[in-house]
Design an enzyme around this catalytic site. Structure first.
Site, PDB file in Angstrom:
ATOM      1  N   SER A   1      35.691  45.395  51.997  1.00  0.00           N
ATOM      2  CA  SER A   1      36.881  45.167  52.823  1.00  0.00           C
ATOM      3  C   SER A   1      37.091  46.371  53.746  1.00  0.00           C
ATOM      4  O   SER A   1      36.147  46.794  54.406  1.00  0.00           O
ATOM      5  CB  SER A   1      38.092  44.883  51.928  1.00  0.00           C
ATOM      6  OG  SER A   1      39.144  44.305  52.666  1.00  0.00           O
TER       7      SER A   1
ATOM      8  N   ASP B   1      36.372  38.195  52.286  1.00  0.00           N
ATOM      9  CA  ASP B   1      36.698  39.506  51.729  1.00  0.00           C
ATOM     10  C   ASP B   1      36.020  39.769  50.380  1.00  0.00           C
ATOM     11  O   ASP B   1      36.211  39.026  49.418  1.00  0.00           O
ATOM     12  CB  ASP B   1      38.210  39.593  51.570  1.00  0.00           C
ATOM     13  CG  ASP B   1      38.716  41.013  51.431  1.00  0.00           C
ATOM     14  OD1 ASP B   1      38.028  41.836  50.812  1.00  0.00           O
ATOM     15  OD2 ASP B   1      39.812  41.298  51.945  1.00  0.00           O
TER      16      ASP B   1
END
Length: 292
Positions: free
Chosen positions: A43, A168
Site C-alpha cells: 500500500s 490493496d
C-alpha cells in the site's frame, strides 16, 4: 549506489497518508546512509519503497505532504467521475514522469542493487502477489505496481496488470506488512517502519452485508476486508516476537492523529517532521542494530 547494511531488510507498513510519518523516518535513514540489502512495502509502504530506492529525500517528503494540495490529487468529485477518491493513475504513472509534479529517477532505481518487493492482492482469489525487480523493466511498470498495491477497494478503480485486477496488499494475510517476503528472501534481521502506535489494536470491519453487496464481483476482496483486523493484529504480534528475539527493530509513531485520507498539508507536514525527528533520535540504536 553502495549498500551499507546488506544482510538487513527494511519494511514499510501501509496506511495511506499516515505514510507522511514514514517518509520522515525514511529520510532519517537516508541521511544516516542506512542502505539495506532488501526493501519492501505494501500500500503506501510501496511508495516509500520506491522512494527509498532512488534515495530522493525531496520526493519522499513531497509524496505525502505538499503533493496532497494538487487539484488533481483526488476528492469526492473525482470519485463520482469514476477516477477514485484518490486519482490513482494520475498520482502514480503520470506525475512520476519528467517535468511532472513528482518526477521519478528510474535510472537511479536501476542503479541501486537493493532487492525489493511490492505486494498486492489478486482480486479474483484474494491471493497475495509480490513483485520484484524481475517484474519491472520501466518506470511505468514500477508505478503501476505501486498503484496496484495501494488500490483501496470502492475508493479507487481496480488496477489491471496483464489483464488481471489487483487491489490493496493490506487485504492479504499479513494485514499490510511485507515482513513475510523479507523472511522468505532469506533476511533474518528487519527494520520495520509502522504507521500505528505500539499499543494499537485493529478493530473488525463493519457493514458485512452492504460491503459484500458492493464487492459482489470479487467476493475474495470482501473476505479480505473482514479478515484484515485479525491478520493485521497477528502480524503485529509476529513482529513483536521478532523484536523480543533481537531480530527486528520496530519504529512506532509516538502518536498518530491523522487518518489514511488526510489532505490537510499542515497536518501532514507535522507528521513528516515527527517521523524525521524520531528517526534521528533513534538512529544511533538503528545503526547499532544493523552493525554500522
Amino acid at each position: 549506489m553502495k549498500i551499507t547494511a546488506p544482510d538487513v531488510a527494511l519494511v514499510f507498513e501501509g496506511g495511506g497518508m499516515r505514510a507522511s510519518y514514514s517518509s520522515g523516518v525514511l529520510n532519517a535513514l537516508l541521511e544516516a546512509e542506512v542502505f539495506t540489502g532488501w526493501v519492501g512495502g505494501i500500500s503506501a509502504g510501496s511508495s516509500c519503497t520506491a522512494n527509498y530506492l532512488i534515495r530522493d529525500q525531496l520526493r519522499a517528503k513531497k509524496s505525502f505532504t505538499d503533493f496532497a494540495r494538487e487539484d488533481q490529487f483526488g476528492g469526492l468529485s473525482h470519485w463520482l467521475r469514476g477516477k477514485g477518491f484518490f486519482n490513482a493513475e494520475w498520482i502514480y504513472e503520470q506525475t512520476s514522469d519528467e517535468h511532472q509534479p513528482l518526477p521519478y529517477r528510474f535510472d537511479r532505481f536501476q542503479e541501486n542493487p537493493t532487492q525489493l518487493a511490492i505486494g498486492a492482492v489478486r482480486c479474483s482469489d484474494g491471493e497475495m502477489v509480490y513483485w520484484t525487480r524481475e517484474d519491472i523493466e520501466t518506470r511505468v511498470d514500477l508505478m503501476k505496481r505501486v498503484r496496484a498495491s495501494s488500490t483501496m477497494p470502492l475508493l479507487m478503480p481496480w488496477t489491471t496488470i496483464d489483464g488481471v485486477d489487483y487491489c490493496d496488499g493490506a487485504l492479504g494475510p499479513t494485514g499490510g506488512f511485507a515482513h513475510d517476503a523479507a523472511l522468505a528472501a532469506g533476511f533474518e534481521r528487519l527494520i520495520v517502519v509502522t504507521t500505528r502506535p505500539r499499543k494499537y489494536v485493529k478493530q473488525p470491519q463493519r457493514g458485512g452485508r452492504a460491503m459484500r453487496a458492493a464487492l459482489k464481483r470479487y467476493p475474495a476482496v470482501a473476505e479480505g476486508l473482514f479478515a484484515r483486523a485479525a491478520n493485521y493484529n497477528r502480524a503485529r504480534e509476529e513482529l513483536l516476537d521478532l523484536e523480543r528475539d533481537g531480530r527486528a527493530y520496530l519504529v512506532f509513531p509516538e502518536h498518530m492523529p491523522i487518518t489514511n485520507s488526510e489532505r490537510n498539508v499542515a497536518k501532514l507536514q507535522v507528521m513528516y517532521q515527527a517521523g524525521l525527528a524520531q528517526g534521528r533520535r533513534e538512529m544511533s540504536r538503528i545503526k547499532n542494530f544493523v552493525g554500522l
